[in-house]
Design an enzyme around this catalytic site. Structure first.
Site, PDB file in Angstrom:
ATOM      1  N   ASP A  97       7.643  62.893  64.580  1.00  0.00           N
ATOM      2  CA  ASP A  97       8.918  63.507  64.261  1.00  0.00           C
ATOM      3  C   ASP A  97       9.951  62.381  64.186  1.00  0.00           C
ATOM      4  OD1 ASP A  97      10.960  65.540  64.043  1.00  0.00           O
ATOM      5  OD2 ASP A  97      11.403  65.189  66.159  1.00  0.00           O
ATOM      6  N   ASP A 112      13.996  62.858  64.347  1.00  0.00           N
ATOM      7  CA  ASP A 112      15.174  63.044  65.198  1.00  0.00           C
ATOM      8  C   ASP A 112      14.767  63.245  66.654  1.00  0.00           C
ATOM      9  OD1 ASP A 112      16.051  63.189  62.598  1.00  0.00           O
ATOM     10  OD2 ASP A 112      17.496  64.777  62.972  1.00  0.00           O
ATOM     11  N   GLU A 162      20.116  63.423  66.619  1.00  0.00           N
ATOM     12  CA  GLU A 162      19.824  64.536  65.725  1.00  0.00           C
ATOM     13  C   GLU A 162      20.738  64.346  64.515  1.00  0.00           C
ATOM     14  OE1 GLU A 162      17.634  67.087  65.848  1.00  0.00           O
ATOM     15  OE2 GLU A 162      16.743  66.307  67.700  1.00  0.00           O
ATOM     16  N   ARG A 215      22.671  75.639  58.997  1.00  0.00           N
ATOM     17  CA  ARG A 215      23.340  74.391  59.377  1.00  0.00           C
ATOM     18  C   ARG A 215      23.741  73.577  58.154  1.00  0.00           C
ATOM     19  NH1 ARG A 215      18.955  72.103  63.432  1.00  0.00           N
ATOM     20  NH2 ARG A 215      17.628  73.297  62.030  1.00  0.00           N
ATOM     21  N   SER A 258       9.547  64.868  59.104  1.00  0.00           N
ATOM     22  CA  SER A 258      10.838  65.215  59.678  1.00  0.00           C
ATOM     23  C   SER A 258      11.437  66.486  59.105  1.00  0.00           C
ATOM     24  CB  SER A 258      11.826  64.054  59.460  1.00  0.00           C
ATOM     25  OG  SER A 258      13.116  64.410  59.902  1.00  0.00           O
ATOM     26  N   GLY A 259      11.986  67.293  59.987  1.00  0.00           N
ATOM     27  CA  GLY A 259      12.800  68.425  59.568  1.00  0.00           C
ATOM     28  C   GLY A 259      14.204  67.993  59.214  1.00  0.00           C
ATOM     29  N   ASN A 316       9.486  72.782  66.502  1.00  0.00           N
ATOM     30  CA  ASN A 316       9.047  72.557  65.129  1.00  0.00           C
ATOM     31  C   ASN A 316       7.867  71.592  65.048  1.00  0.00           C
ATOM     32  OD1 ASN A 316       9.464  73.184  62.357  1.00  0.00           O
ATOM     33  ND2 ASN A 316      10.455  71.213  62.019  1.00  0.00           N
TER      34      ASN A 316
END
EC number: 3.1.3.3
Length: 334
Positions: A110, A112, A119, A158, A202-203, A277
């Protein structure tokens, strides 16, 4: 049927010699009481890092335990009491899996709060004075709390708040805001030197994910695409319609796809993350590690690690500090 179990004991403070002597006996006693496991051989032990990380292994007459069963055992009240009493953290793995870590595989991360300390979406929100609103959604989504258990819905909510952020924000974040997690650079250098394939899943967003990939010399980067207005040089508050959303299921699929593309068995993959996630990719990987994760994620993850440096992932893979230092001396700087 005999099976080998391996415990890695990470000290959070300086332990006395007597504590280090007592810990193996106490851990084995708890296991025998909880599982009815009887020792065939061992224990054998060595320091992976003198005075801080102990490797303990032994064989039992019980059937082999899965990584999930090891995780459940580490969260029993007896083990949690041992960790609290001695100020340690224990990572438990089946011996067969532990031995596989010496072979090069695929490591996915991941971004962040894992490879980097921020983040990113929260930092973007600061630029338009909406940090509190966006951060609240981020935290709830990371904890897997309703109504944000649907990552895509929370992401779109967001991103919509980011309308009007100037695209120059990416350069500003790279120059003075984004910091790599301690040990991230060194961890990737060692893995690359050993022949591992590496990726960030990554999200977050592609401008930062691609920068992280280039900076750390990762092999792959996948993240979400934001729409920007090229005339006004601002974000529109939208995601690129045709681009995939990097949610939990997509991360799981990408890990398996990257492993297949590189002819790497799933057992020889690791996944490191900190949020809900990341749980699906942790679960499908040979070894999933929740690094400084939210409490709910730590309970659900195959293993968890709360040390001060990502470099400690290499201890979870069975490498000593001396081995790591020798590899770092040989590995090129990114």
């Amino acid at each position: 049927m005999a099976s080998e179990l391996v415990f890695l004991v990470f000290a959070k403070t300086t332990l006395s010699d007597s504590q280090w002597r007592d810990l193996p006996r106490e851990i084995i006693t708890i296991l025998e009481d909880a599982m009815g496991a009887e020792r065939n051989e061992g224990p054998s032990s060595r320091f992976l890092e003198e005075g801080r990380v102990l490797e303990l292994s032994f064989t039992t007459s019980s059937p082999p335990m899965t990584l999930k069963e090891c995780a459940v055992f580490c969260h029993t009240s007896a083990m949690e009491l041992l960790e609290k009493t001695h100020q340690v953290e224990v990572v438990m793995q089946p011996g067969k899996l532990y031995s596989l870590h010496k072979k090069p595989g695929l490591a996915v991360f991941d971004m962040d709060s894992t490879l980097i300390q921020q983040e990113v979406i929260d930092e973007l929100a600061r630029a338009v004075g909406l940090y509190d609103q966006v951060a609240a959604i981020t935290e709830a989504a990371m904890r897997g709390e309703a109504p944000y258990t649907d990552f895509e819905a929370s992401l779109r909510a967001r991103v919509a708040l980011l309308k009007g952020v100037r695209t120059s924000i990416w350069a500003e974040l790279k120059a003075g805001t984004i910091t790599f997690t301690p040990g991230a650079r060194e961890l990737v250098r060692v893995l690359k030197r050993l022949g591992w394939k590496t990726a960030v899943l990554s999200g977050g967003f592609t401008p930062l994910a691609n920068w992280v990939k280039e900076t750390l010399r990762l092999d792959y980067a996948y993240a979400n695409y934001l729409v920007s207005d090229p005339d006004l040089n601002i974000l529109t508050g939208e995601l690129v319609p045709e681009a995939p959303i990097i949610h939990a299921e997509h991360k799981r699929q990408m890990l398996l796809q990257l492993a297949a593309d590189n002819n790497i068995p799933a057992e020889q993959t690791i996944a490191v993350g900190d949020g809900s996630n990341d749980l699906l990719m942790m679960g499908v990987a040979g070894l999933g590690i929740a690094f400084h994760a939210k409490p709910k994620v730590q309970l659900a993850a195959p293993t968890r690690l709360n040390s001060s440096s990502l470099l400690d992932v290499l201890h979870v893979l069975g490498f000593t500090k001396d081995e790591v230092n020798d590899i770092l001396e040989e590995a090129p700087q990114p």
